[in-house]
Design an enzyme around this catalytic site. Structure first.
Site, PDB file in Angstrom:
ATOM      1  N   GLU A 314      24.872   0.390  18.684  1.00  0.00           N
ATOM      2  CA  GLU A 314      25.190  -0.354  17.467  1.00  0.00           C
ATOM      3  C   GLU A 314      24.184  -0.053  16.354  1.00  0.00           C
ATOM      4  OE1 GLU A 314      26.550  -4.821  16.037  1.00  0.00           O
ATOM      5  OE2 GLU A 314      25.540  -4.578  17.966  1.00  0.00           O
ATOM      6  N   LYS A 332      22.473 -14.073  19.569  1.00  0.00           N
ATOM      7  CA  LYS A 332      22.708 -14.319  20.998  1.00  0.00           C
ATOM      8  C   LYS A 332      21.495 -14.882  21.749  1.00  0.00           C
ATOM      9  CE  LYS A 332      26.689 -11.287  21.742  1.00  0.00           C
ATOM     10  NZ  LYS A 332      27.014 -10.947  20.349  1.00  0.00           N
ATOM     11  N   HIS A 337      25.404 -14.902  25.241  1.00  0.00           N
ATOM     12  CA  HIS A 337      26.586 -14.083  24.974  1.00  0.00           C
ATOM     13  C   HIS A 337      27.806 -14.877  25.412  1.00  0.00           C
ATOM     14  CE1 HIS A 337      29.348 -11.013  24.319  1.00  0.00           C
ATOM     15  NE2 HIS A 337      28.836 -10.021  25.000  1.00  0.00           N
TER      16      HIS A 337
END
Length: 410
Positions: A314, A332, A337
């Site tokens: 990412e 998170k 998550h």
């Protein structure tokens, strides 16, 4: 001229609070909801921590008889969706019920029900299995039950794309309103996978952090010492409406869904395409749909679950699309998550970032991985005007989704 889609209601059931204000406060104050698992004995598991929703009483939101016939994921999702509906002041009546859609989903579904009923099968034979096994197990039942409770009779569906589920749910609902299939949607997702089977699978794959002695610092997005994600549970939902429909009701507007992009990695069952091209494609598509440029994005809420490969991928994609211009954080470490509820939860955090002119920090990123090439917000919240924000969600199977949100229209 296309229909503009605004957010008029928000509902959250999370490990750090059961409303958006509580979730936001935890994000900016750096209060993590990650603790040692309490729902079952974790002494034999390599990972023993998670972000559980504490003291959740489903009968505070649902009739006790219905609550008993719903898996925990469905209970969490219904509570969030009903809260969002209340927040929006949208009354579903005989006059509008065919124009109100529901798209509430789960990435995994009724894992707790599956475990309990399978034990009954093994211990007592097939006659001991509940006739509600299948309805409690399947992920689309969240949408189904919500429509039964509210009499919403517009488009009713569910989408399953693992950790991208609720981002896709909101994106697809946005598209359906634009197409004229509905005037309003209740959209989002829920997950309750803090159960022995899911934990066993993720432990075997070494996907979760094993920092059991320091739960609050276990989830470390973009940090060079990250060792895996921390599972969470919860539900998040929004009410979105066509702009003129909302204006006619005279209700406050929380924000606007500007764009939605998606792509497929076509690469691996669990791992992301390493070069980040799939993630970059989704972000470009979302911005094109929103009719904004990379320079317009004032905050990027990264998927960044703190896995070695996922964060690296990412970061590469963000660097390719934005360089180091955009402030980036992953929330998170605060809420865990949330799997099928992650996208909706994190989109609402973006809505709050815009409203408050504040970017929440990426907790526990103490030593950023060398060569990241992105602007990770660390240490504390960043006070800065945010006109447009983007959030990413990526799921097993190579499912990528990006949402772009903006402030309420004048």
């Amino acid at each position: 001229m296309r229909r503009r889609i605004v957010v008029t209601g928000a509902g959250v059931i999370s490990p750090v609070g059961n409303d958006l204000e509580s979730l936001w406060a935890a994000c900016v104050e750096g209060r993590s909801g990650i603790r040692r698992v309490t729902r079952f004995d974790v002494s034999q598991y390599s990972t023993q921590i998670a972000a559980e929703v504490p003291d959740f009483d489903p009968t505070a939101h649902l009739d006790p008889k219905l609550a008993k016939r719903c898996d925990r994921f469905c209970q969490l999702g219904l509570a969030a969706a009903l809260n969002a509906l209340t927040d929006s002041s949208l009354e579903i009546t005989a006059a509008n019920r065919h124009r109100v859609g529901v798209l509430l989903s789960s990435g995994i579904g009724g894992m707790a029900t599956w475990e309990e009923q399978y034990r009954r099968l093994l211990d007592g034979g097939p006659s001991r299995v509940s006739p509600f096994l299948v309805p409690m197990l399947i992920g689309n039942m969240l949408s189904g039950v919500f429509s039964m409770l509210t009499d919403a009779r517009g488009p009713n569906l569910a989408v399953v794309t693992a950790c991208a589920t609720s981002a896709h749910a909101i994106g697809i609902a946005t598209d359906l309103i634009r197409l004229g299939r509905a005037d309003a949607f209740v959209a989002g997702g829920a997950e309750a996978a803090v159960v022995t089977t899911a934990f066993s699978g993720f432990c075997s794959s070494r996907a979760m952090s094993r920092r059991n002695d320091d739960p609050a610092h276990a989830c470390r997005p973009f940090d060079r010492d990250r060792d895996g994600f921390v599972m969470g549970e919860g539900g998040a939902a929004v009410v979105i409406e066509e702009l003129e429909h909302a204006r006619a009701r005279g209700v406050p507007l929380l924000g606007e869904v500007l764009g939605y992009g998606m792509s497929g990695d076509a690469f691996h069952m669990t791992g992301p395409r390493p070069d980040g091209s799939g993630a970059a494609q989704a972000m470009h598509a979302a911005m094109e749909d929103a009719r904004v440029a990379p320079g317009d994005i004032g905050y990027l809420n990264a998927h960044a679950p703190a896995t070695v490969e996922g964060d690296a991928m990412e970061a590469q994609a963000i660097q390719e699309v934005f360089g180091e211009s955009v402030p980036v954080s992953s929330t998170k470490p605060i809420h865990g998550h949330l799997l099928g509820a992650a996208g909706a939860t994190e989109m609402l955090i973006c809505v709050e970032a815009i409203r408050r002119g504040l970017v929440p920090p990426s907790l526990n990123c103490e030593q950023p991985e060398e060569g990241l090439g992105i602007n990770v917000v660390r240490g504390g919240p960043l006070k800065t005007p945010v006109e447009v924000a983007l959030t990413n969600s990526f799921g097993f199977g190579g499912h990528n989704a990006s949402l772009v949100v903006g402030p309420p229209p004048d």
